[in-house]
Design a protein around this motif. Sequence first.
Motif, PDB file in Angstrom:
ATOM      1  N   ALA A 256       0.837  -1.210   0.000  1.00  9.03           N
ATOM      2  CA  ALA A 256       0.000   0.000   0.000  1.00  9.03           C
ATOM      3  C   ALA A 256       0.868   1.255   0.000  1.00  9.03           C
ATOM      4  O   ALA A 256       0.538   2.242  -0.667  1.00  9.03           O
ATOM      5  N   GLN A 257       1.967   1.239   0.728  1.00 11.86           N
ATOM      6  CA  GLN A 257       2.866   2.400   0.742  1.00 11.86           C
ATOM      7  C   GLN A 257       3.416   2.665  -0.660  1.00 11.86           C
ATOM      8  O   GLN A 257       3.487   3.824  -1.098  1.00 11.86           O
ATOM      9  N   ASN A 258       3.813   1.607  -1.357  1.00  9.80           N
ATOM     10  CA  ASN A 258       4.343   1.773  -2.718  1.00  9.80           C
ATOM     11  C   ASN A 258       3.290   2.342  -3.662  1.00  9.80           C
ATOM     12  O   ASN A 258       3.578   3.240  -4.453  1.00  9.80           O
ATOM     13  N   ILE A 259       2.069   1.821  -3.583  1.00  7.18           N
ATOM     14  CA  ILE A 259       0.983   2.348  -4.416  1.00  7.18           C
ATOM     15  C   ILE A 259       0.720   3.803  -4.048  1.00  7.18           C
ATOM     16  O   ILE A 259       0.518   4.647  -4.918  1.00  7.18           O
ATOM     17  N   GLY A 260       0.731   4.097  -2.762  1.00  3.56           N
ATOM     18  CA  GLY A 260       0.504   5.460  -2.292  1.00  3.56           C
ATOM     19  C   GLY A 260       1.505   6.442  -2.869  1.00  3.56           C
ATOM     20  O   GLY A 260       1.139   7.538  -3.304  1.00  3.56           O
ATOM     21  N   GLN A 261       2.772   6.047  -2.879  1.00  4.22           N
ATOM     22  CA  GLN A 261       3.811   6.929  -3.427  1.00  4.22           C
ATOM     23  C   GLN A 261       3.638   7.145  -4.918  1.00  4.22           C
ATOM     24  O   GLN A 261       3.907   8.229  -5.429  1.00  4.22           O
ATOM     25  N   GLU A 262       3.195   6.107  -5.621  1.00  2.78           N
ATOM     26  CA  GLU A 262       3.051   6.199  -7.078  1.00  2.78           C
ATOM     27  C   GLU A 262       1.753   6.877  -7.507  1.00  2.78           C
ATOM     28  O   GLU A 262       1.726   7.575  -8.515  1.00  2.78           O
ATOM     29  N   LYS A 263       0.668   6.653  -6.735  1.00  2.00           N
ATOM     30  CA  LYS A 263      -0.656   6.982  -7.250  1.00  2.00           C
ATOM     31  C   LYS A 263      -1.473   7.926  -6.370  1.00  2.00           C
ATOM     32  O   LYS A 263      -2.119   8.835  -6.881  1.00  2.00           O
ATOM     33  N   TRP A 264      -1.512   7.699  -5.067  1.00  2.00           N
ATOM     34  CA  TRP A 264      -2.466   8.394  -4.210  1.00  2.00           C
ATOM     35  C   TRP A 264      -1.959   9.702  -3.611  1.00  2.00           C
ATOM     36  O   TRP A 264      -2.740  10.612  -3.377  1.00  2.00           O
ATOM     37  N   TYR A 265      -0.660   9.791  -3.362  1.00  2.00           N
ATOM     38  CA  TYR A 265      -0.130  10.964  -2.664  1.00  2.00           C
ATOM     39  C   TYR A 265       0.965  11.671  -3.455  1.00  2.00           C
ATOM     40  O   TYR A 265       1.835  11.027  -4.042  1.00  2.00           O
ATOM     41  N   ALA A 266       0.926  13.007  -3.435  1.00  2.00           N
ATOM     42  CA  ALA A 266       1.985  13.802  -4.052  1.00  2.00           C
ATOM     43  C   ALA A 266       3.227  13.787  -3.166  1.00  2.00           C
ATOM     44  O   ALA A 266       4.355  13.762  -3.648  1.00  2.00           O
ATOM     45  N   ASN A 267       2.998  13.813  -1.847  1.00  3.04           N
ATOM     46  CA  ASN A 267       4.087  13.731  -0.871  1.00  3.04           C
ATOM     47  C   ASN A 267       3.487  13.363   0.483  1.00  3.04           C
ATOM     48  O   ASN A 267       2.268  13.461   0.680  1.00  3.04           O
ATOM     49  N   TYR A 268       4.343  12.940   1.398  1.00  9.51           N
ATOM     50  CA  TYR A 268       3.861  12.584   2.733  1.00  9.51           C
ATOM     51  C   TYR A 268       4.998  12.673   3.743  1.00  9.51           C
ATOM     52  O   TYR A 268       6.176  12.729   3.370  1.00  9.51           O
TER      53      TYR A 268
END
Length: 96
Positions: free
Chosen positions: A70-82
Amino acid sequence: MYVVIFKATIKQLDAEYSQYAERLRQKAIEQYHCQKFESFTEGDQEIALSYWLSIENIHAWKKDTEHLTAQNIGQEKWYANYSVEVCQIARQYHSL
């Protein structure tokens, strides 16, 4: 007690995100002893707070395979930065 503070700028959230979020929230509570999880979104900003009894539980959660995916998908798709902050709670009290 510890709190993990996740802050992010949202790129795009979709049905896949919602499914992962619900499943991982339950998994963190049931398998990794997360005590409480709450999240808030305003505009394109998201903040999530998760509460833990031990740093060991946080480390185990961080290594969970599905969480890592989920973190990998988040970095690629869901979030611009975190950003993530892990803090120890020195004092806690509530009003009645």
